[in-house]
Each structure stands twice: as structure tokens, then as C-alpha cells.
Design a protein around this motif. Structure first.
Motif, mmCIF file in Angstrom:
data_model
loop_
_atom_site.group_PDB
_atom_site.id
_atom_site.type_symbol
_atom_site.label_atom_id
_atom_site.label_comp_id
_atom_site.label_asym_id
_atom_site.label_seq_id
_atom_site.Cartn_x
_atom_site.Cartn_y
_atom_site.Cartn_z
ATOM 1 N N THR A 238 49.523 37.746 33.898
ATOM 2 C CA THR A 238 48.406 37.837 32.957
ATOM 3 C C THR A 238 47.105 37.389 33.601
ATOM 4 O O THR A 238 46.071 38.061 33.475
ATOM 5 N N ASP A 239 47.143 36.264 34.307
ATOM 6 C CA ASP A 239 45.923 35.763 34.925
ATOM 7 C C ASP A 239 45.432 36.681 36.038
ATOM 8 O O ASP A 239 44.231 36.885 36.189
ATOM 9 N N PHE A 240 46.356 37.244 36.804
ATOM 10 C CA PHE A 240 45.897 38.146 37.851
ATOM 11 C C PHE A 240 45.324 39.435 37.258
ATOM 12 O O PHE A 240 44.342 39.982 37.769
ATOM 13 N N CYS A 241 45.929 39.919 36.190
ATOM 14 C CA CYS A 241 45.381 41.113 35.540
ATOM 15 C C CYS A 241 43.982 40.844 34.988
ATOM 16 O O CYS A 241 43.114 41.714 35.023
ATOM 17 N N GLU A 242 43.770 39.646 34.468
ATOM 18 C CA GLU A 242 42.419 39.295 34.007
ATOM 19 C C GLU A 242 41.426 39.363 35.155
ATOM 20 O O GLU A 242 40.265 39.741 34.968
ATOM 21 N N LEU A 243 41.881 39.030 36.353
ATOM 22 C CA LEU A 243 41.023 39.074 37.527
ATOM 23 C C LEU A 243 40.860 40.489 38.063
ATOM 24 O O LEU A 243 39.750 40.937 38.323
ATOM 25 N N ALA A 244 41.969 41.200 38.226
ATOM 26 C CA ALA A 244 41.945 42.459 38.968
ATOM 27 C C ALA A 244 41.934 43.696 38.095
ATOM 28 O O ALA A 244 41.353 44.710 38.464
ATOM 29 N N GLN A 245 42.595 43.653 36.948
ATOM 30 C CA GLN A 245 42.626 44.829 36.079
ATOM 31 C C GLN A 245 42.810 44.390 34.628
ATOM 32 O O GLN A 245 43.895 44.462 34.063
ATOM 33 N N PRO A 246 41.735 43.947 33.992
ATOM 34 C CA PRO A 246 41.827 43.424 32.627
ATOM 35 C C PRO A 246 42.311 44.446 31.610
ATOM 36 O O PRO A 246 42.725 44.072 30.516
ATOM 37 N N GLU A 247 42.283 45.739 31.977
ATOM 38 C CA GLU A 247 42.749 46.775 31.046
ATOM 39 C C GLU A 247 44.222 46.591 30.682
ATOM 40 O O GLU A 247 44.676 47.070 29.640
ATOM 41 N N GLN A 248 44.979 45.919 31.553
ATOM 42 C CA GLN A 248 46.408 45.762 31.321
ATOM 43 C C GLN A 248 46.758 44.557 30.445
ATOM 44 O O GLN A 248 47.857 44.484 29.913
ATOM 45 N N VAL A 249 45.830 43.616 30.299
ATOM 46 C CA VAL A 249 46.139 42.356 29.628
ATOM 47 C C VAL A 249 46.638 42.540 28.195
ATOM 48 O O VAL A 249 47.617 41.894 27.794
ATOM 49 N N HIS A 516 38.807 53.397 35.172
ATOM 50 C CA HIS A 516 37.736 54.221 34.606
ATOM 51 C C HIS A 516 37.682 54.065 33.088
ATOM 52 O O HIS A 516 36.600 53.898 32.504
ATOM 53 N N LEU A 517 38.843 54.100 32.442
ATOM 54 C CA LEU A 517 38.879 53.926 30.989
ATOM 55 C C LEU A 517 38.404 52.531 30.603
ATOM 56 O O LEU A 517 37.662 52.364 29.628
ATOM 57 N N GLY A 518 38.824 51.524 31.383
ATOM 58 C CA GLY A 518 38.404 50.155 31.084
ATOM 59 C C GLY A 518 36.909 49.958 31.248
ATOM 60 O O GLY A 518 36.287 49.216 30.481
#
Length: 593
Positions: A238-249, A516-518
Motif C-alpha cells: 500500500t505504501d509503495f503504491c502511494e509512492l509509485a502508482q496511487p491509482e492502485q491504492v 494515464h487514467l490516474g
């Protein structure tokens, strides 16, 4: 979604422009340093998501060496795992981002060369890290290995080993867990217990055994500490997604909740019982093992043995035969297929009917050959060398297997409302009796009749390309973006429940398209209760793509969707109307607030 984690590392190379790696980083003093730097350093006008993430990454590189020594002194195992992964993986991730920026203006050929050098360098290293970390990281690697449409060949080659070669625990550990769980010595419970495991997965390993009544069984034993470490690993994701790809959180909350159910083998045993009951309609084609309930505990699961081979092994053996007939190798065939995929060429294999015809011809040829051989051996063969008889080798009807898997899981989702959210190839067997074996029901999700109705209408709306309906239904199911973008909602639903080909992703690599969507409009909440259904769709589609049978689940599941509407005595239009009214009321209430 888990496949989304792989997208974090998928960078463009030539037409497809993909790379992959797995990363999962931890909420700790490192991530707090990252957040602090992001608020203090990025006060410039908005440039690109890559620029922002690179600055944040620079902060990580500064923080990590300072904190890495705590690996050796920290008594908190979650912290140790977290920092270990930061130190091992983040430099790889940042290197890909760096190269992406450096080659963006070069030719496709030059970009391909640059990224292939990275893939060659880091694929084996990433496998080493996954095996070192074990647990949920194994699951991520297994799913990555089933998506050759966006995971590079170098990673596919090494990650495929995770389907059947996950590191195991010594037999002394297995004996200890079984005896402690069952309260008896191993020899008092089993007439035979094979010390060599049949295989291992992300949270446990499996051994073959025999009960005193002669029943052949398999014994599934949970790995040590896997449950305790899982929560920390998911926080890392979760924390890495917030950093690298927040669309997944927004999607990770449901994944986290669902995976927690996998650690109780008694729960899985009950899932097996229910699945066997639900699958009676498919009993001539599909088999589910039966749990031996009095021998099942939280850490040990005993179930009937299904003789057969893993789907991945059966397909590999069959494709090796095909390669031999074509006077080539399996590796060369796979490489040729990948080159075509990178060029946007998607070849489709023979149909179910054509494969049945090939099977008929194989048996016919063997029959004719053996008849002639018998006649010859009974005459001239008595005084000369006899003819050899031919054993027929029918082809593996891959399209039938895929159709049946999609049908079975569609039935589970829409009719039963009780389905396996983890149908990856390692959980599917080709049985000796010709049936398909479904063997892992740790990640079962239940959805209510109303949720099935909403999902059915959404699947039909996607198939009809009714964007207004998709937007309304997706909102009713819980999906919302900051600006309430119809475009982002429709495209996200399409990728989740139907297809993710290059037409859908507007020519971009899947990871690029998610970003792109994010960037267009960030996701506030996902359709949490439907994430596991989406995951089943994505895994089945990935398997189909891998085997040259791309599919759209909105079409494959259309009849099930109509069945749900009929069961509720309603129409597609009525469900869509209610969803639209719900969304309009929600919007009105938000405006008032």
C-alpha cells in the motif's frame, strides 16, 4: 489488484514497451521521510508523475542507506523485511524510471535495446528477492508469470518457476506442525506420508499421504510466520503504491481483507465442501477435492488426492510436442509469439471444433496404422521384422479447457455468488480421468444477490458499449473519482471486467494507461466488493492471452448475466435506471454538502 503491482515496473520498450519487476515497500521511517520530502520539495508547478516520483525516489535513496543498518539491529521482523526490500528493490525501480526518461526521445529499436539490457540484468535478481521474501511476494510473482502480454520475456522465463518450484520447508518442520495440530504422532494418523513435497505455494506446501482406510490424500501445511508477516507485507504494498502508482491504492483494501481468510485451513475446508456441492452441475467435467474434516485444523488441511498434472505442466508438454512436429523448440516458438505480440499481432489458436477434429484424425490414423500393422505382423511379419504399433497422442484441447474454466467461474460468480478469486494456472489440474481439477479455495469470495445483479448489468453494459450505463452502474457499485470522470470510470470497468488489449488502452502499455487514467482523474474509492471478481476475470484473460486465445469476459459471461436478470424478474433497463437515480441522488447530496 495484484496484477497492478506488476504494472509498477512495466516500462515501454518498442511497440509494447514493457518491463516488470515486483516491489513492495514498507510503511516506516523511510516512507515518512518520503512523505516529508514530497511536501517540502515538490512545490513546483505540476510537470509529470514521473518527475514527482523521481524526486520522491531521490529522497528514498538518501534515506535508505542511513536506515539500512537497522536490518541488523532491529528486533521488529516487519521492519527488517521492509528495509530489506527497500534496499534490494527500490534502486532497480528507480533505474527503470531513469532509463525511461533517458530514452523517451530515441527510436523504438534503441528503446528496446536499452530496456532489454535492464531486463537481462534484473530478472534473475528479482526472482532471488521474491524467493528470499517468500509469502505474498510469491503470489505476486506467480501472477506476473501468467501475463506475457505486458511482462517481458526475461521475467516470464524466471517467474514461471514459481508455479511449481516454490522453496519448501524441511520435513522436520512439517512433522512438527502436523503432530502439534492433530495431537498425535504422524504414524498414528497416516499409513504413508511422503517426505518429499508435491509442491509449494505462497503460504504452504503439500505432501502426498495415505490414510489407514486406503484413502489417498494430500496434506497442506502452512509455512511458519506467514500469517503474522502478511499484514506488514500488505502495508508495504500500500505504501509503495502511494509512492509509485496511487491509482492502485483504492483496490488494495479488499485484496488485503480477502487474503486474510486464506490463512485458516478450516475455513478453506468448508469452502471446498461448498464448492464441491456447487460444482455438481459440472461433475462430468470438473472435480474438486473433498476435505477430510476431522483432520483439518487452522494450520493443516487434509483432502482427497486428485491424480493428474498441473495445467501449466500439461500445456508445456503438449506445446513441446507441437514444437517437435514443427522442427523447432518450445523456447523458439514462445519467442516468435512474443515478437508478434510486441508488434500488435495477436494470433488465435484453432477452435474447439477444430481441435476435436484433430483428435478424431489422430485416433483414426492410429487405428488404420495398427490395423495394417496387425495384418502385416500376422503374415509377412512372421518371417521379417514386425511393424511397431502406434500409440495415439491426441492434442490438448486448449480452447475447450479455457472455455470450461471461464464457464465454471462465471457460474460460481453469477449463479452461486461463491467463487474462487485466485484461478491462476497453478491451481488447476489436468486429471488422469480427463476432467479439470480445481484444488485451491483459500481465497473464496461471496457476493449477495443484489451485488450479482449489479455486476450482471455492468457486464451487459460493457458488452453493449453503453457508456452512460457503465458509469452509473460502476458508481452504484462504489467506484468514484475526484472529478467524477465518466471516461476514467468506463475504462477502469472495462479493464477490470472485460478486456485490456491495446485498443482498449489506446495503444499504450497497460501500466502506462493506468497511470494515464490516474493523471486524468484520481480514484477516491473502488468497487471493493467486486475486486475479487475482477481479479478472476483478469487471471482467466491472462491465461487465455498466454495460450493464444484472447477473450472478452463480458461476452463469455453474457448468458450468466441474463440469467441473473431473469432470476430477479427484472430487465437490464430497469437496473440501469435505478443505478442512474442512485448516482444523481448521491451527486445532489454532495452538492448540498
Amino acid at each position: 489488484m495484484i496484477s497492478g503491482i506488476w504494472r509498477l515496473f512495466c516500462r515501454p520498450t518498442a511497440l509494447q514497451r514493457t518491463t516488470a519487476s515486483t516491489t513492495i515497500l514498507k510503511s516506516s521511517c523511510i516512507s515518512r521521510c518520503v512523505r516529508q520530502m514530497s511536501t517540502e520539495s515538490i512545490a513546483t508547478p505540476k510537470k509529470s508523475s514521473w518527475f514527482k516520483r523521481s524526486l520522491i525516489g531521490l529522497g528514498v535513496l538518501i534515506a535508505v542507506p542511513t536506515l539500512a543498518t537497522s536490518i541488523f539491529v532491529s528486533q521488529d521482523e516487519d521492519m527488517r523485511r521492509s528495509i530489506k526490500f527497500w534496499v534490494n528493490v527500490f534502486p532497480i525501480y528507480l533505474k527503470y524510471r531513469q532509463v525511461e526518461a533517458q530514452v523517451k526521445d530515441l527510436s523504438d529499436e534503441e528503446q528496446t535495446i536499452a530496456f532489454n539490457e535492464l531486463h537481462d540484468k534484473y530478472a534473475t535478481e528479482m526472482l532471488r528477492i521474491i524467493v528470499m521474501m517468500k509469502g505474498f511476494y510469491i503470489k505476486v510473482g506467480q501472477i506476473g508469470s501468467s501475463r506475457p502480454d505486458f511482462v517481458p520475456k526475461q521475467y516470464i522465463k524466471v517467474l514461471t518457476t514459481l508455479q511449481d518450484s516454490v522453496p519448501t520447508e524441511p520435513f522436520s518442520y512439517v512433522r512438527g506442525v502436523v503432530e502439534e495440530s492433530l495431537g498425535k504422532p504422524l504414524e498414528e494418523v497416516f499409513a504413508f506420508f511422503d517426505e518429499t513435497p508435491l509442491g509449494a505455494a505462497s503460504i504452504g506446501q503439500v505432501h502426498r499421504a495415505r490414510l489407514f482406510d486406503g484413502t489417498e490424500v494430500v496434506v497442506k501445511v502452512k509455512f511458519p510466520s506467514v500469517e503474522r508477516l502478511f499484514d506488514g507485507d500488505m502495508q508495504t504494498i500500500t505504501d509503495f503504491c502511494e509512492l509509485a502508482q496511487p491509482e492502485q491504492v483504492p483496490f488494495l483494501k479488499e485484496i488485503r481483507k480477502q487474503f486474510m481468510t486464506e490463512f485458516d485451513y478450516v475455513h478453506e475446508a468448508h469452502n471446498l465442501q461448498q464448492a464441491r456441492k456447487n460444482m455438481m452441475k459440472f461433475s462430468s467435467e470438473v472435480e474438486v477435492p473433498s476435505p477430510i474434516m476431522h483432520l483439518c485444523t487452522r494450520d493443516v488441511l487434509v483432502m482427497t488426492y486428485l491424480p493428474g498434472v498441473k495445467l501449466v505442466d500439461g500445456i508445456k508438454n503438449y506445446m513441446s510436442r507441437v514444437a517437435k512436429i514443427r522442427n523447432t523448440t518450445l523456447e523458439e516458438m514462445q519467442e516468435e509469439r512474443r515478437r508478434k505480440m510486441e508488434q500488435g499481432i495477436v494470433e488465435r489458436g484453432p477452435s474447439v471444433e477444430m481441435m476435436r477434429f484433430y483428435t478424431f484424425m489422430e485416433y483414426t490414423n492410429a487405428y488404420v496404422h495398427n490395423t495394417l500393422a496387425l495384418l502385416y505382423n500376422c503374415t509377412a511379419g512372421l518371417v521379417t521384422s514386425p511393424m511397431d504399433y502406434k500409440q495415439p497422442e491426441p492434442p490438448l484441447n486448449i480452447p475447450y479447457i479455457l472455455d470450461k474454466l471461464v464457464e465454471v467461474h462465471g457460474h460460481q460468480i453469477f449463479v452461486d455468488g461463491f467463487f474462487n478469486g485466485d484461478p491462476h494456472p497453478g491451481n488447476i489440474l489436468l486429471l488422469d480421468n480427463g476432467k479439470l481439477g480445481l484444488i485451491d479455495f483459500g481465497q473464496v469470495k461471496s457476493i449477495t444477490p443484489l451485488q450479482r445483479l449489479e455486476l450482471a448489468a455492468l457486464v451487459l453494459a460493457i458488452g453493449k458499449e453503453d457508456e452512460d450505463a457503465v458509469f452509473d452502474l460502476h458508481a452504484k457499485m462504489g467506484f468514484k473519482t475526484t472529478q467524477d470522470s465518466k471516461y476514467v470510470s468506463v475504462q477502469t470497468a472495462t479493464i477490470a471486467f472485460d478486456r485490456d488489449d491495446r485498443i482498449t488502452t489506446e495503444g499504450m502499455n497497460l501500466q502506462q494507461y493506468i497511470e494515464h487514467l490516474g493523471n486524468h482523474d484520481s480514484i477516491e474509492t473502488g468497487a471493493d466488493d467486486f475486486v475479487m471478481a475482477s481479479r478472476a476475470s483478469i487471471l482467466l484473460r491472462g491465461l487465455g492471452c498466454h495460450l493464444q486465445y484472447p477473450m472478452r469476459t463480458s461476452i463469455k459471461w453474457r448468458n450468466f448475466a441474463h440469467h441473473v436478470l431473469s432470476e430477479h424478474n427484472t430487465t437490464y433497463e430497469e437496473v440501469v435506471r435505478h443505478a442512474k437515480e442512485w448516482r444523481e441522488l448521491r451527486d445532489k447530496q454532495q452538492q448540498q454538502l
